[in-house]
Write a protein that holds these residues in place. Structure first.
Motif, PDB file in Angstrom:
ATOM      1  N   LEU A 138     -33.216  14.633   6.600  1.00  0.00           N
ATOM      2  CA  LEU A 138     -34.192  13.556   6.762  1.00  0.00           C
ATOM      3  C   LEU A 138     -33.565  12.363   7.479  1.00  0.00           C
ATOM      4  O   LEU A 138     -34.185  11.771   8.372  1.00  0.00           O
ATOM      5  CB  LEU A 138     -34.756  13.131   5.406  1.00  0.00           C
ATOM      6  CG  LEU A 138     -35.838  12.064   5.415  1.00  0.00           C
ATOM      7  CD1 LEU A 138     -37.027  12.469   6.288  1.00  0.00           C
ATOM      8  CD2 LEU A 138     -36.301  11.765   3.990  1.00  0.00           C
ATOM      9  N   ALA A 139     -32.338  12.025   7.128  1.00  0.00           N
ATOM     10  CA  ALA A 139     -31.652  10.917   7.803  1.00  0.00           C
ATOM     11  C   ALA A 139     -31.522  11.207   9.293  1.00  0.00           C
ATOM     12  O   ALA A 139     -31.774  10.323  10.129  1.00  0.00           O
ATOM     13  CB  ALA A 139     -30.276  10.673   7.188  1.00  0.00           C
ATOM     14  N   GLY A 140     -31.159  12.417   9.646  1.00  0.00           N
ATOM     15  CA  GLY A 140     -31.043  12.790  11.055  1.00  0.00           C
ATOM     16  C   GLY A 140     -32.371  12.719  11.783  1.00  0.00           C
ATOM     17  O   GLY A 140     -32.445  12.239  12.921  1.00  0.00           O
ATOM     18  N   LEU A 141     -33.423  13.194  11.135  1.00  0.00           N
ATOM     19  CA  LEU A 141     -34.748  13.146  11.751  1.00  0.00           C
ATOM     20  C   LEU A 141     -35.216  11.704  11.952  1.00  0.00           C
ATOM     21  O   LEU A 141     -35.730  11.355  13.026  1.00  0.00           O
ATOM     22  CB  LEU A 141     -35.759  13.917  10.894  1.00  0.00           C
ATOM     23  CG  LEU A 141     -35.531  15.419  10.785  1.00  0.00           C
ATOM     24  CD1 LEU A 141     -36.422  16.024   9.694  1.00  0.00           C
ATOM     25  CD2 LEU A 141     -35.767  16.104  12.124  1.00  0.00           C
ATOM     26  N   LEU A 142     -35.042  10.881  10.928  1.00  0.00           N
ATOM     27  CA  LEU A 142     -35.468   9.488  11.051  1.00  0.00           C
ATOM     28  C   LEU A 142     -34.645   8.750  12.100  1.00  0.00           C
ATOM     29  O   LEU A 142     -35.187   7.933  12.853  1.00  0.00           O
ATOM     30  CB  LEU A 142     -35.382   8.784   9.692  1.00  0.00           C
ATOM     31  CG  LEU A 142     -36.374   9.287   8.638  1.00  0.00           C
ATOM     32  CD1 LEU A 142     -36.082   8.649   7.286  1.00  0.00           C
ATOM     33  CD2 LEU A 142     -37.807   9.043   9.065  1.00  0.00           C
ATOM     34  N   ASP A 143     -33.347   9.039  12.165  1.00  0.00           N
ATOM     35  CA  ASP A 143     -32.500   8.430  13.198  1.00  0.00           C
ATOM     36  C   ASP A 143     -32.988   8.824  14.590  1.00  0.00           C
ATOM     37  O   ASP A 143     -33.037   7.993  15.499  1.00  0.00           O
ATOM     38  CB  ASP A 143     -31.038   8.835  13.035  1.00  0.00           C
ATOM     39  CG  ASP A 143     -30.362   8.181  11.853  1.00  0.00           C
ATOM     40  OD1 ASP A 143     -30.927   7.211  11.292  1.00  0.00           O
ATOM     41  OD2 ASP A 143     -29.268   8.649  11.469  1.00  0.00           O
ATOM     42  N   ARG A 144     -33.352  10.095  14.769  1.00  0.00           N
ATOM     43  CA  ARG A 144     -33.831  10.556  16.075  1.00  0.00           C
ATOM     44  C   ARG A 144     -35.136   9.855  16.448  1.00  0.00           C
ATOM     45  O   ARG A 144     -35.320   9.430  17.589  1.00  0.00           O
ATOM     46  CB  ARG A 144     -34.050  12.071  16.058  1.00  0.00           C
ATOM     47  CG  ARG A 144     -34.415  12.584  17.431  1.00  0.00           C
ATOM     48  CD  ARG A 144     -34.643  14.084  17.545  1.00  0.00           C
ATOM     49  NE  ARG A 144     -34.104  14.898  16.490  1.00  0.00           N
ATOM     50  CZ  ARG A 144     -34.670  16.043  16.098  1.00  0.00           C
ATOM     51  NH1 ARG A 144     -35.773  16.489  16.661  1.00  0.00           N
ATOM     52  NH2 ARG A 144     -34.123  16.752  15.133  1.00  0.00           N
ATOM     53  N   ILE A 145     -36.025   9.719  15.494  1.00  0.00           N
ATOM     54  CA  ILE A 145     -37.290   9.025  15.761  1.00  0.00           C
ATOM     55  C   ILE A 145     -37.027   7.559  16.094  1.00  0.00           C
ATOM     56  O   ILE A 145     -37.543   7.024  17.079  1.00  0.00           O
ATOM     57  CB  ILE A 145     -38.253   9.178  14.565  1.00  0.00           C
ATOM     58  CG1 ILE A 145     -38.720  10.634  14.437  1.00  0.00           C
ATOM     59  CG2 ILE A 145     -39.454   8.235  14.707  1.00  0.00           C
ATOM     60  CD1 ILE A 145     -39.411  10.948  13.126  1.00  0.00           C
ATOM     61  N   ALA A 146     -36.195   6.914  15.284  1.00  0.00           N
ATOM     62  CA  ALA A 146     -35.911   5.485  15.478  1.00  0.00           C
ATOM     63  C   ALA A 146     -35.267   5.214  16.832  1.00  0.00           C
ATOM     64  O   ALA A 146     -35.557   4.194  17.477  1.00  0.00           O
ATOM     65  CB  ALA A 146     -35.011   4.969  14.356  1.00  0.00           C
ATOM     66  N   THR A 147     -34.414   6.112  17.271  1.00  0.00           N
ATOM     67  CA  THR A 147     -33.735   5.949  18.554  1.00  0.00           C
ATOM     68  C   THR A 147     -34.717   5.906  19.720  1.00  0.00           C
ATOM     69  O   THR A 147     -34.455   5.262  20.733  1.00  0.00           O
ATOM     70  CB  THR A 147     -32.728   7.106  18.762  1.00  0.00           C
ATOM     71  OG1 THR A 147     -31.765   7.043  17.722  1.00  0.00           O
ATOM     72  CG2 THR A 147     -32.024   7.014  20.097  1.00  0.00           C
ATOM     73  N   ASN A 148     -35.847   6.554  19.561  1.00  0.00           N
ATOM     74  CA  ASN A 148     -36.825   6.653  20.646  1.00  0.00           C
ATOM     75  C   ASN A 148     -37.977   5.668  20.528  1.00  0.00           C
ATOM     76  O   ASN A 148     -38.946   5.754  21.272  1.00  0.00           O
ATOM     77  CB  ASN A 148     -37.351   8.083  20.734  1.00  0.00           C
ATOM     78  CG  ASN A 148     -36.278   9.012  21.250  1.00  0.00           C
ATOM     79  OD1 ASN A 148     -35.923   8.950  22.412  1.00  0.00           O
ATOM     80  ND2 ASN A 148     -35.722   9.827  20.378  1.00  0.00           N
ATOM     81  N   ILE A 149     -37.875   4.729  19.598  1.00  0.00           N
ATOM     82  CA  ILE A 149     -38.901   3.692  19.462  1.00  0.00           C
ATOM     83  C   ILE A 149     -38.453   2.494  20.289  1.00  0.00           C
ATOM     84  O   ILE A 149     -37.385   1.936  20.036  1.00  0.00           O
ATOM     85  CB  ILE A 149     -39.106   3.292  17.994  1.00  0.00           C
ATOM     86  CG1 ILE A 149     -39.588   4.495  17.174  1.00  0.00           C
ATOM     87  CG2 ILE A 149     -40.104   2.134  17.898  1.00  0.00           C
ATOM     88  CD1 ILE A 149     -39.632   4.238  15.679  1.00  0.00           C
ATOM     89  N   PRO A 150     -39.272   2.094  21.267  1.00  0.00           N
ATOM     90  CA  PRO A 150     -38.862   0.945  22.086  1.00  0.00           C
ATOM     91  C   PRO A 150     -38.882  -0.337  21.269  1.00  0.00           C
ATOM     92  O   PRO A 150     -39.728  -0.525  20.404  1.00  0.00           O
ATOM     93  CB  PRO A 150     -39.904   0.901  23.207  1.00  0.00           C
ATOM     94  CG  PRO A 150     -41.079   1.631  22.667  1.00  0.00           C
ATOM     95  CD  PRO A 150     -40.560   2.625  21.659  1.00  0.00           C
ATOM     96  N   GLY A 151     -37.926  -1.213  21.551  1.00  0.00           N
ATOM     97  CA  GLY A 151     -37.911  -2.522  20.902  1.00  0.00           C
ATOM     98  C   GLY A 151     -38.996  -3.379  21.500  1.00  0.00           C
ATOM     99  O   GLY A 151     -39.266  -3.326  22.696  1.00  0.00           O
ATOM    100  N   GLU A 152     -39.641  -4.136  20.674  1.00  0.00           N
ATOM    101  CA  GLU A 152     -40.696  -5.032  21.136  1.00  0.00           C
ATOM    102  C   GLU A 152     -40.104  -6.404  21.415  1.00  0.00           C
ATOM    103  O   GLU A 152     -39.478  -6.991  20.529  1.00  0.00           O
ATOM    104  CB  GLU A 152     -41.795  -5.164  20.079  1.00  0.00           C
ATOM    105  CG  GLU A 152     -42.629  -3.902  19.919  1.00  0.00           C
ATOM    106  CD  GLU A 152     -43.439  -3.583  21.149  1.00  0.00           C
ATOM    107  OE1 GLU A 152     -44.021  -4.496  21.764  1.00  0.00           O
ATOM    108  OE2 GLU A 152     -43.497  -2.387  21.507  1.00  0.00           O
ATOM    109  N   PRO A 153     -40.270  -6.911  22.627  1.00  0.00           N
ATOM    110  CA  PRO A 153     -39.791  -8.272  22.873  1.00  0.00           C
ATOM    111  C   PRO A 153     -40.628  -9.268  22.068  1.00  0.00           C
ATOM    112  O   PRO A 153     -41.800  -9.016  21.815  1.00  0.00           O
ATOM    113  CB  PRO A 153     -40.007  -8.456  24.370  1.00  0.00           C
ATOM    114  CG  PRO A 153     -41.050  -7.451  24.737  1.00  0.00           C
ATOM    115  CD  PRO A 153     -40.928  -6.320  23.758  1.00  0.00           C
ATOM    116  N   CYS A 154     -39.996 -10.315  21.676  1.00  0.00           N
ATOM    117  CA  CYS A 154     -40.708 -11.345  20.921  1.00  0.00           C
ATOM    118  C   CYS A 154     -41.768 -11.968  21.825  1.00  0.00           C
ATOM    119  O   CYS A 154     -41.514 -12.269  22.977  1.00  0.00           O
ATOM    120  CB  CYS A 154     -39.720 -12.398  20.439  1.00  0.00           C
ATOM    121  SG  CYS A 154     -40.496 -13.645  19.419  1.00  0.00           S
ATOM    122  N   SER A 155     -42.943 -12.185  21.268  1.00  0.00           N
ATOM    123  CA  SER A 155     -44.050 -12.707  22.057  1.00  0.00           C
ATOM    124  C   SER A 155     -44.281 -14.195  21.879  1.00  0.00           C
ATOM    125  O   SER A 155     -45.221 -14.744  22.445  1.00  0.00           O
ATOM    126  CB  SER A 155     -45.330 -11.939  21.692  1.00  0.00           C
ATOM    127  OG  SER A 155     -45.597 -12.116  20.313  1.00  0.00           O
TER     128      SER A 155
END
Length: 161
Positions: A138-155
């Motif tokens: 689960l840690a590996g799966l969540l890490d893989r998902i998190a790695t591919n989530i773009p960071g949102e610039p502050c608005s």
């Protein structure tokens, strides 16, 4: 415009299961925290990073980043916690535009009292239902998902505080 790639039944079930589990886990942890300590989940979310920070103090923007909150939510929560004597605000010595949040003695006492039961709740509601191998997967799966989530610039223009 192209047609969206809709979720199939398996994907929709998995996504809904994830959302429901996350919501229910957070509610259960918060309810237990309030019942056993009187602290809200928001209180705990801010007290924890302060309790492990050097000298119990963090720059406001760093505290906000550590919990993933916008500046206004953080400011309101810190104000509520200040009124209860859990934290105090200070000027930032290195940057007049910045501010710091410091854990008070009462805040330290509150987080120290709350942490053992909170950790027990996390074990009871989450870890006790997974084998060590499943936790690693689960840690590996969540890490893989998190790695591919773009960071949102502050608005907002005041993100740097």
């Amino acid at each position: 415009m192209t047609e969206p790639q809709w979720l199939d039944a398996r994907e929709a079930r998995l996504w809904q299961s994830y959302r429901d589990t996350h919501r229910d886990l957070m509610r259960a942890l918060e309810a237990r925290l309030i019942r056993t300590t009187g602290l809200s989940g928001a209180d705990y979310a801010l007290l924890h990073p302060l309790s492990v920070a050097e000298d119990g103090v963090l720059r406001t923007r760093d505290l906000g980043k550590s919990v993933g909150w916008e500046r206004s939510r953080l400011s309101h929560q810190v104000s509520r916690m200040e009124r209860r004597g859990l934290v105090c605000r200070e000027e930032c010595a290195s940057d007049a535009r910045g501010s710091m949040v410091r854990l008070t003695a009462a805040g330290r006492k509150a987080i120290d009292a709350a942490s053992p039961d909170h950790v027990d709740a996390v074990r009871t509601y989450f870890f006790d239902h997974l084998t060590a191998e499943e936790q690693t997967q689960l840690a590996g799966l969540l890490d893989r998902i998190a790695t591919n989530i773009p960071g949102e610039p502050c608005s907002t223009p005041d993100c740097d505080d």
